[in-house]
Design an enzyme around this catalytic site. Sequence first.
Site, PDB file in Angstrom:
ATOM      1  N   GLY A 118       4.140   5.176 -12.900  1.00  0.00           N
ATOM      2  CA  GLY A 118       3.690   4.123 -13.814  1.00  0.00           C
ATOM      3  C   GLY A 118       4.748   3.864 -14.879  1.00  0.00           C
TER       4      GLY A 118
ATOM      5  N   ALA B 281       4.156   9.311 -13.749  1.00  0.00           N
ATOM      6  CA  ALA B 281       5.623   9.199 -13.701  1.00  0.00           C
ATOM      7  C   ALA B 281       6.026   7.865 -13.076  1.00  0.00           C
ATOM      8  CB  ALA B 281       6.202  10.368 -12.911  1.00  0.00           C
TER       9      ALA B 281
ATOM     10  N   GLU C 174      -2.111  17.489 -13.705  1.00  0.00           N
ATOM     11  CA  GLU C 174      -3.133  17.032 -12.757  1.00  0.00           C
ATOM     12  C   GLU C 174      -2.865  17.730 -11.418  1.00  0.00           C
ATOM     13  OE1 GLU C 174      -2.600  13.069 -11.098  1.00  0.00           O
ATOM     14  OE2 GLU C 174      -4.649  12.584 -11.659  1.00  0.00           O
TER      15      GLU C 174
ATOM     16  N   GLY D 291      -1.560   4.825  -9.650  1.00  0.00           N
ATOM     17  CA  GLY D 291      -0.825   5.949  -9.067  1.00  0.00           C
ATOM     18  C   GLY D 291      -0.498   6.969 -10.128  1.00  0.00           C
TER      19      GLY D 291
ATOM     20  N   CYS E 136      -8.206  10.228  -9.627  1.00  0.00           N
ATOM     21  CA  CYS E 136      -7.689  10.268 -10.998  1.00  0.00           C
ATOM     22  C   CYS E 136      -8.762  10.739 -11.987  1.00  0.00           C
ATOM     23  CB  CYS E 136      -7.113   8.920 -11.397  1.00  0.00           C
ATOM     24  SG  CYS E 136      -8.321   7.595 -11.298  1.00  0.00           S
TER      25      CYS E 136
ATOM     26  N   PRO F 258       0.836  -1.202   0.000  1.00  0.00           N
ATOM     27  CA  PRO F 258       0.000   0.000   0.000  1.00  0.00           C
ATOM     28  C   PRO F 258       0.869   1.250   0.000  1.00  0.00           C
ATOM     29  CG  PRO F 258       0.071  -0.978   2.197  1.00  0.00           C
ATOM     30  CD  PRO F 258       0.875  -1.877   1.307  1.00  0.00           C
ATOM     31  N   SER F 259       0.246   2.382  -0.241  1.00  0.00           N
ATOM     32  CA  SER F 259       0.970   3.647  -0.196  1.00  0.00           C
ATOM     33  C   SER F 259       1.541   3.876   1.197  1.00  0.00           C
ATOM     34  CB  SER F 259       0.026   4.793  -0.542  1.00  0.00           C
ATOM     35  OG  SER F 259       0.619   6.019  -0.177  1.00  0.00           O
ATOM     36  N   GLU F 260       2.684   4.492   1.229  1.00  0.00           N
ATOM     37  CA  GLU F 260       3.327   4.821   2.510  1.00  0.00           C
ATOM     38  C   GLU F 260       2.484   5.810   3.317  1.00  0.00           C
ATOM     39  OE1 GLU F 260       4.357   5.144  -0.545  1.00  0.00           O
ATOM     40  OE2 GLU F 260       5.515   6.971  -0.922  1.00  0.00           O
TER      41      GLU F 260
ATOM     42  N   GLU G 280      -2.752   2.017 -14.183  1.00  0.00           N
ATOM     43  CA  GLU G 280      -3.840   3.015 -14.214  1.00  0.00           C
ATOM     44  C   GLU G 280      -3.276   4.265 -13.562  1.00  0.00           C
ATOM     45  OE1 GLU G 280      -6.253   5.502 -13.362  1.00  0.00           O
ATOM     46  OE2 GLU G 280      -7.067   4.175 -11.807  1.00  0.00           O
TER      47      GLU G 280
END
Length: 478
Positions: free
Chosen positions: A230, A228, A378, A225, A279, A174-176, A245
């Site tokens: 990706g 960059a 974004e 996420g 997103c 998972p994300s930090e 994605e």
Amino acid sequence: MATQMFIGGTWTDGMAKQTQRVTSPATGEPLGEVPISTAADIDAAVKAAKKAQRELDAMTVFERSALCHRVAELLESRVDELARELALEQGKPFATEAREEIHHSAGNFRLHAEEGIRLDTEVMPSETRGKLLFTLRKPIGIYALITPWNFPLLIPAELAAPALVTGNAVILKPSEFTPLIAARLVEICEQAGFPPGSVNLVYGARETGEALVTHPGVTGIAFVGSAATGEAIVRAAGLKRTMIEASGNGPQIVLEDADIDAAASAAVRGAAFTAGQVCVATERVLVQRKVHEQFVERLLEEARNVVLGNPLDPKTTMGPLNNEPTAAKMDRHLSDSLKKGGKLLLGGERASGFPTKLYYPMTVVDSVGTDQLLFREESFGPVLPITTFASDDEAIALANDSDLGLQAAVFTSSLKRAFRYVHEIRAGNLQINESTCYFEGRPPFGGAAGTKSGWGRIQIQDFTDLRTISIDYEHARN
Ligand code: ADP
């Protein structure tokens, strides 16, 4: 509360030498601590996953489907408790968003439990007499799930459910910024009865992600996420199966014949939902000049109704941003816009009087030119940048003037005009008379070809390897 890694069915600190604290963006209070996984921990997770994957593959899809249904039931039985934890760790409002995320996560397990058992394959005629050809879907093997912090329960669920029902073992990183709620999902998968090693959990940031992507035992990577990251993952993954994605820069286009009230409320919804950290958020608003004044007036009325506040307060409709880099990006995009001629109509800087500096009010900026960061990138915050246009040609050119192509929306009462946009807008998902952030779990979802929004359609088929088998029944000896 210390939360541990989960490897081979055991909660463990592994070989970690460092830990990472998790702080609430809403209150600033410490919520917990997780160990940072090392290369040895990733090795152990891969080893455990390999063993479990053989077991998962040997099960029938009906057995795996039943386990997914059980995960859904367990999620549903803990909605309020999980939603509270999610609201505190992510920042989204408990009443209007966090509870919904738990229900959607459960819905994903239910959906894929059903999709899995209907994943039929074909029998084909052969060119040779006495032969039959057919295809089989086999699991990819070990899927690394690398997930972001905006939907820290839903996105892991969206990826884990199709992966598990098709017989893959998974290693979730998972994300930090939001590791704690992800651990709850893993705990529930364990409780549901998945064989030990089917779902593993490791922690850390970029380094842990890279170690997973490049580990020879990891056969597939599902990533949600930034564009960059990706791109970095695809480079490092080489020929491994990837599902990417990434970012969006969704325009909502408002034509002169649109229902202006509906368009204004959709735009605000698209920028306020999860404080714009989605997103598919409404990142740009393109308005036909004739209705600009009327639209902006209605937009401001709607935007003023957004209630920024503590996510646990039932009156709150928008919580704080999740983390400092995201808030700093908003600061940067807004100051760039104001320097280049953007006209601030509402909000514009971090709100004071809250426990953290992450509370950003609903912000509206008019006269946004194509040279501004608000238009080009974004922003991932609660901001509505408005750009005007004169004709459909110009609107389409503006919408496509972005290297991201995830989603777009067009408001019009003309079917003919709507269909021109269907064909000419470069986006993976187009909403007609609906907010850019409208989303359903079943249909394919992902970026358009030729853009940096990725290509993951997040469909169950993507978690399988299609094999072709030929069988010679004429010459078989027994
Ligand atoms: P954001 O923080 O904007 O959601 P990121 O793309 O930075 O997006 O992060 C999404 C996920 O990717 C997180 O789990 C993060 O730790 C992970 N990550 C970041 N860099 C890398 C990398 N180089 N390789 C693999 N995973 C990464």
